[in-house]
Design a protein around this motif. Structure first.
Motif, PDB file in Angstrom:
ATOM      1  N   LEU A  55      20.351 145.800 -31.713  1.00  0.00           N
ATOM      2  CA  LEU A  55      19.302 146.258 -30.795  1.00  0.00           C
ATOM      3  C   LEU A  55      19.028 145.280 -29.663  1.00  0.00           C
ATOM      4  CD1 LEU A  55      16.708 147.923 -33.164  1.00  0.00           C
ATOM      5  CD2 LEU A  55      18.302 149.001 -31.597  1.00  0.00           C
ATOM      6  N   ALA A  56      19.040 143.992 -29.934  1.00  0.00           N
ATOM      7  CA  ALA A  56      18.712 143.019 -28.884  1.00  0.00           C
ATOM      8  C   ALA A  56      19.694 143.125 -27.722  1.00  0.00           C
ATOM      9  CB  ALA A  56      18.718 141.608 -29.452  1.00  0.00           C
ATOM     10  N   ILE A  57      20.974 143.181 -28.023  1.00  0.00           N
ATOM     11  CA  ILE A  57      21.991 143.256 -26.968  1.00  0.00           C
ATOM     12  C   ILE A  57      22.023 144.651 -26.348  1.00  0.00           C
ATOM     13  CG2 ILE A  57      24.474 143.104 -26.502  1.00  0.00           C
ATOM     14  CD1 ILE A  57      24.562 140.872 -28.611  1.00  0.00           C
ATOM     15  N   SER A  58      21.908 145.695 -27.166  1.00  0.00           N
ATOM     16  CA  SER A  58      21.969 147.052 -26.614  1.00  0.00           C
ATOM     17  C   SER A  58      20.763 147.347 -25.721  1.00  0.00           C
ATOM     18  CB  SER A  58      22.105 148.100 -27.719  1.00  0.00           C
ATOM     19  OG  SER A  58      20.954 148.135 -28.524  1.00  0.00           O
ATOM     20  N   ASP A  59      19.591 146.792 -26.039  1.00  0.00           N
ATOM     21  CA  ASP A  59      18.428 146.957 -25.149  1.00  0.00           C
ATOM     22  C   ASP A  59      18.697 146.323 -23.793  1.00  0.00           C
ATOM     23  OD1 ASP A  59      17.000 148.301 -27.093  1.00  0.00           O
ATOM     24  OD2 ASP A  59      15.845 146.539 -27.720  1.00  0.00           O
ATOM     25  N   LEU A  60      19.296 145.146 -23.802  1.00  0.00           N
ATOM     26  CA  LEU A  60      19.630 144.457 -22.555  1.00  0.00           C
ATOM     27  C   LEU A  60      20.671 145.256 -21.759  1.00  0.00           C
ATOM     28  CD1 LEU A  60      19.476 141.875 -20.768  1.00  0.00           C
ATOM     29  CD2 LEU A  60      21.369 141.003 -22.137  1.00  0.00           C
ATOM     30  N   ILE A  61      21.727 145.692 -22.442  1.00  0.00           N
ATOM     31  CA  ILE A  61      22.798 146.433 -21.763  1.00  0.00           C
ATOM     32  C   ILE A  61      22.279 147.758 -21.209  1.00  0.00           C
ATOM     33  CG2 ILE A  61      24.995 147.629 -22.120  1.00  0.00           C
ATOM     34  CD1 ILE A  61      25.719 145.391 -24.122  1.00  0.00           C
ATOM     35  N   ASN A  62      21.507 148.490 -22.005  1.00  0.00           N
ATOM     36  CA  ASN A  62      20.984 149.776 -21.529  1.00  0.00           C
ATOM     37  C   ASN A  62      20.037 149.601 -20.350  1.00  0.00           C
ATOM     38  OD1 ASN A  62      22.369 151.622 -23.081  1.00  0.00           O
ATOM     39  ND2 ASN A  62      20.884 151.578 -24.742  1.00  0.00           N
ATOM     40  N   SER A  63      19.271 148.524 -20.327  1.00  0.00           N
ATOM     41  CA  SER A  63      18.385 148.255 -19.190  1.00  0.00           C
ATOM     42  C   SER A  63      19.205 147.963 -17.940  1.00  0.00           C
ATOM     43  CB  SER A  63      17.458 147.083 -19.504  1.00  0.00           C
ATOM     44  OG  SER A  63      16.677 147.367 -20.643  1.00  0.00           O
ATOM     45  N   LEU A  64      20.265 147.181 -18.094  1.00  0.00           N
ATOM     46  CA  LEU A  64      21.155 146.899 -16.958  1.00  0.00           C
ATOM     47  C   LEU A  64      21.835 148.175 -16.469  1.00  0.00           C
ATOM     48  CD1 LEU A  64      22.786 143.567 -18.190  1.00  0.00           C
ATOM     49  CD2 LEU A  64      21.260 143.844 -16.221  1.00  0.00           C
TER      50      LEU A  64
END
Length: 190
Positions: A84-93
């Motif tokens: 979740l931590a990385i996917s939240d960052l990627i999805n925001s980008l």
């Protein structure tokens, strides 16, 4: 010199608006819990090889029983494996990149326009029928936001190449657009 200062201010303002959208969407992504289909995509504790094997089995089964959105479901599996931590960052980008691509298409050939970018961002934010389901929900974002980005990137390349008055001919362009068209079409289950 005054023109350079004004232009620099526009770029700084554009960066501020872009950053504000990223921060807002990132915070919302962090606050949004796992939901519905997300639980079937989580690979906690599995190695990449185990998760990839599970993903290929699920994608194969889904292709023949549910729908053809293999590209976006593969992205959903990959995002779930990242955590979740990385996917939240990627999805925001990706959300900000989607806004930027739409902005680049609508502002093609013009000077930097922070107000237009702000308008596009607010419009998508407010007019999207289910913002949380298409941008914040992990599997929903892979299906809808990533799918829209892939299709819009394809259309943008197509527009730039063929409709922008710079038509290019050759086998490489034909092969590129054939493969890119298949991939972008594969993001939709219809």
């Amino acid at each position: 010199i005054q023109k350079l200062k004004d232009n620099r201010k526009q770029y700084i303002l554009f960066g501020v608006v872009l950053s504000a959208f990223f921060i807002l969407v990132f915070v919302l992504n962090k606050l949004y819990p796992l939901y519905a289909d997300d639980w079937g995509y989580i690979y906690s504790g599995k190695s990449f090889a185990e998760a990839a094997s599970d993903s290929f089995k699920k994608l194969y089964n889904q292709y023949f029983t549910w729908g053809g959105r293999m590209v976006v479901h593969a992205i959903a599996h990959l995002l779930a494996w990242f955590g979740l931590a990385i996917s939240d960052l990627i999805n925001s980008l990706v959300f900000v990149f989607l806004l930027y691509v739409i902005y680049r298409i609508s502002n093609k050939g013009n000077r930097v326009n922070s107000l237009l970018f702000l308008f596009i961002g607010l419009y998508l934010w407010l007019a999207m029928p289910a913002f949380s389901s298409t941008v914040l929900w992990l599997v929903g974002a892979a299906n809808y936001m990533w799918g829209a980005l892939i299709v819009i990137l394809f259309l943008s390349a197509y527009y730039s190449c063929y409709m922008g008055g710079k038509e290019k001919k050759g086998w490489l362009y034909i092969i590129f657009f054939l493969l890119a068209g298949i991939i972008s079409g594969w993001t939709n289950e219809n």
